[in-house]
Design an enzyme around this catalytic site. Sequence first.
Site, PDB file in Angstrom:
ATOM      1  N   ILE A  30       0.717  -0.908   0.022  1.00  0.00           N
ATOM      2  CA  ILE A  30      -0.161   0.468   0.126  1.00  0.00           C
ATOM      3  C   ILE A  30       0.858   0.909   0.119  1.00  0.00           C
ATOM      4  O   ILE A  30       0.851   2.075  -1.112  1.00  0.00           O
ATOM      5  CB  ILE A  30      -0.994  -0.434   1.119  1.00  0.00           C
ATOM      6  CG1 ILE A  30      -2.556  -1.561   1.068  1.00  0.00           C
ATOM      7  CG2 ILE A  30      -2.036   1.120   0.983  1.00  0.00           C
ATOM      8  CD1 ILE A  30      -2.768  -1.100   2.135  1.00  0.00           C
ATOM      9  N   ASP A  82      -8.857   8.048   7.605  1.00  0.00           N
ATOM     10  CA  ASP A  82      -9.953   6.737   7.558  1.00  0.00           C
ATOM     11  C   ASP A  82     -10.758   5.525   8.160  1.00  0.00           C
ATOM     12  O   ASP A  82     -11.330   5.225   8.267  1.00  0.00           O
ATOM     13  CB  ASP A  82      -8.940   6.292   6.205  1.00  0.00           C
ATOM     14  CG  ASP A  82     -10.528   5.193   4.929  1.00  0.00           C
ATOM     15  OD1 ASP A  82     -11.444   5.596   4.716  1.00  0.00           O
ATOM     16  OD2 ASP A  82     -10.012   3.906   5.040  1.00  0.00           O
ATOM     17  N   VAL A 121      -4.504   5.925   6.389  1.00  0.00           N
ATOM     18  CA  VAL A 121      -5.433   5.170   6.501  1.00  0.00           C
ATOM     19  C   VAL A 121      -4.949   3.523   6.382  1.00  0.00           C
ATOM     20  O   VAL A 121      -5.184   2.781   5.963  1.00  0.00           O
ATOM     21  CB  VAL A 121      -5.292   5.281   4.316  1.00  0.00           C
ATOM     22  CG1 VAL A 121      -5.581   6.318   3.625  1.00  0.00           C
ATOM     23  CG2 VAL A 121      -3.642   5.323   4.223  1.00  0.00           C
ATOM     24  N   GLY A 122      -3.911   3.540   7.823  1.00  0.00           N
ATOM     25  CA  GLY A 122      -3.554   2.205   7.584  1.00  0.00           C
ATOM     26  C   GLY A 122      -4.069   1.413   9.078  1.00  0.00           C
ATOM     27  O   GLY A 122      -5.857   0.736   8.898  1.00  0.00           O
ATOM     28  N   ARG A 123      -4.077   2.197  10.212  1.00  0.00           N
ATOM     29  CA  ARG A 123      -5.019   1.380  11.468  1.00  0.00           C
ATOM     30  C   ARG A 123      -5.210   2.492  12.479  1.00  0.00           C
ATOM     31  O   ARG A 123      -4.876   3.227  12.720  1.00  0.00           O
ATOM     32  CB  ARG A 123      -4.667  -0.016  12.343  1.00  0.00           C
ATOM     33  CG  ARG A 123      -5.076  -1.042  11.118  1.00  0.00           C
ATOM     34  CD  ARG A 123      -6.286  -1.602  11.675  1.00  0.00           C
ATOM     35  NE  ARG A 123      -6.272  -2.523  10.106  1.00  0.00           N
ATOM     36  CZ  ARG A 123      -6.796  -2.680   9.281  1.00  0.00           C
ATOM     37  NH1 ARG A 123      -6.953  -1.624   8.826  1.00  0.00           N
ATOM     38  NH2 ARG A 123      -7.122  -4.526   8.495  1.00  0.00           N
ATOM     39  N   HIS A 139     -13.452   4.643   7.311  1.00  0.00           N
ATOM     40  CA  HIS A 139     -12.677   3.463   6.715  1.00  0.00           C
ATOM     41  C   HIS A 139     -13.520   3.064   5.457  1.00  0.00           C
ATOM     42  O   HIS A 139     -13.822   2.178   5.645  1.00  0.00           O
ATOM     43  CB  HIS A 139     -13.312   1.889   7.973  1.00  0.00           C
ATOM     44  CG  HIS A 139     -12.073   1.342   7.907  1.00  0.00           C
ATOM     45  ND1 HIS A 139     -11.417   0.564   8.911  1.00  0.00           N
ATOM     46  CD2 HIS A 139     -12.354   0.325   7.124  1.00  0.00           C
ATOM     47  CE1 HIS A 139     -10.816  -0.277   8.676  1.00  0.00           C
ATOM     48  NE2 HIS A 139     -10.478  -0.111   7.535  1.00  0.00           N
ATOM     49  N   SER A 140     -13.032   3.367   4.005  1.00  0.00           N
ATOM     50  CA  SER A 140     -13.866   3.941   2.912  1.00  0.00           C
ATOM     51  C   SER A 140     -12.407   3.718   2.026  1.00  0.00           C
ATOM     52  O   SER A 140     -13.031   3.718   0.737  1.00  0.00           O
ATOM     53  CB  SER A 140     -14.604   4.045   2.165  1.00  0.00           C
ATOM     54  OG  SER A 140     -15.918   4.749   3.765  1.00  0.00           O
ATOM     55  N   ALA A 141     -11.315   4.270   2.579  1.00  0.00           N
ATOM     56  CA  ALA A 141     -10.330   3.541   1.420  1.00  0.00           C
ATOM     57  C   ALA A 141     -10.041   2.925   0.680  1.00  0.00           C
ATOM     58  O   ALA A 141      -9.770   3.191  -0.332  1.00  0.00           O
ATOM     59  CB  ALA A 141      -9.339   4.811   2.190  1.00  0.00           C
ATOM     60  N   GLU A 185     -14.672   1.297  15.704  1.00  0.00           N
ATOM     61  CA  GLU A 185     -14.498   1.968  14.990  1.00  0.00           C
ATOM     62  C   GLU A 185     -16.546   1.207  15.211  1.00  0.00           C
ATOM     63  O   GLU A 185     -16.004   0.284  15.427  1.00  0.00           O
ATOM     64  CB  GLU A 185     -14.449   1.689  13.700  1.00  0.00           C
ATOM     65  CG  GLU A 185     -12.944   2.474  13.374  1.00  0.00           C
ATOM     66  CD  GLU A 185     -12.613   1.999  12.030  1.00  0.00           C
ATOM     67  OE1 GLU A 185     -13.278   1.489  11.681  1.00  0.00           O
ATOM     68  OE2 GLU A 185     -11.269   2.744  11.998  1.00  0.00           O
TER      69      GLU A 185
END
Length: 319
Positions: A155, A258, A232-234, A282-284, A263
């Site tokens: 990624i 993201d 965009v990781g965690r 969380h949509s990336a 969540e």
Amino acid sequence: MPSRTHAHVPAPGPLARARLLAAPTVDASVVRELERITGRPVHRASSGTTPREPFVHVGATLPDALRCGSLLWFHSVNAGTDALLAAGPWPSGALLTRTVGRMGERIAQYVLAWVLADCQSVPEFAAQHARAEWRRIPSELAAGRTALIYGTGRIGSAVAALLRGCGIRTVGVARGTRTAAGFDRVVGAGEDAGPLASARWVVSTLPLTTGTDGFFGPDRFAGMNGATFINVGRGRTVDMRALEAALRSGAVGRAVLDVLPEEPPSPGDPCWRLPRTVITSHSAGITADEDIVTDFAACWDAVAEGRVPDTAVDVGRGY
């Protein structure tokens, strides 16, 4: 690329007689493709029954009853496996693979979109529109600026390659190797202070491990010179209180999140009140069914040839 030092490939004998199970949540179209790839029927997994015969399981979670010695291989329909591994002990010797598909492209596109939105002051213009306000805001050129990207795997490399196409200098931060595709330069995790201070964008693609839990804390955020932080990781790699303090002090200019530690967050969660922050649910890099089929097929071919699949997870390291 994840380390595969401790990944085990199922032996040909047990694999040949293994049942193929799929979670109830796996789409019927995916199940049909799994049957085509393997040439055997797919059975829907039952969370309360422990199979006695060897089995291969495809799904998002692994119920306790299936965390047993009969499990040869679990293929996750998701890219992240931290929640899966944290849910209970992993069966000894069982192979774990994950779905990556075109996630790198999707996440890279997401990061580029927000980088360019940052340059064009899209959030500010959107706020002006809501107020029916007319005011010119100068744009900023992305070319020649620096993006510091934490994580140089699939990624991170995809993000770096796309940003470089816009003339952005990319510096990667890695735990091990000092070279990676897509990057102009790679530094070690303890050598990021200089690049951090000069970065216009700081992008995290880090997985969640014992070493990355709370990785972005007060010191690291204080070292950012007004950069935009994109995660965009965690979510748990970020100390949210430290991020809020950095946003309020100006050490972080803007945040695009993201992922979050919890969540979905409740309506009263402080994350919704962070200044200059956008949360994208969380949509990336949402996994598509075609990604599951493509990656499982590649794993099946590798296992049939006695090779460790490229998407195998080192369960000891967690990625």
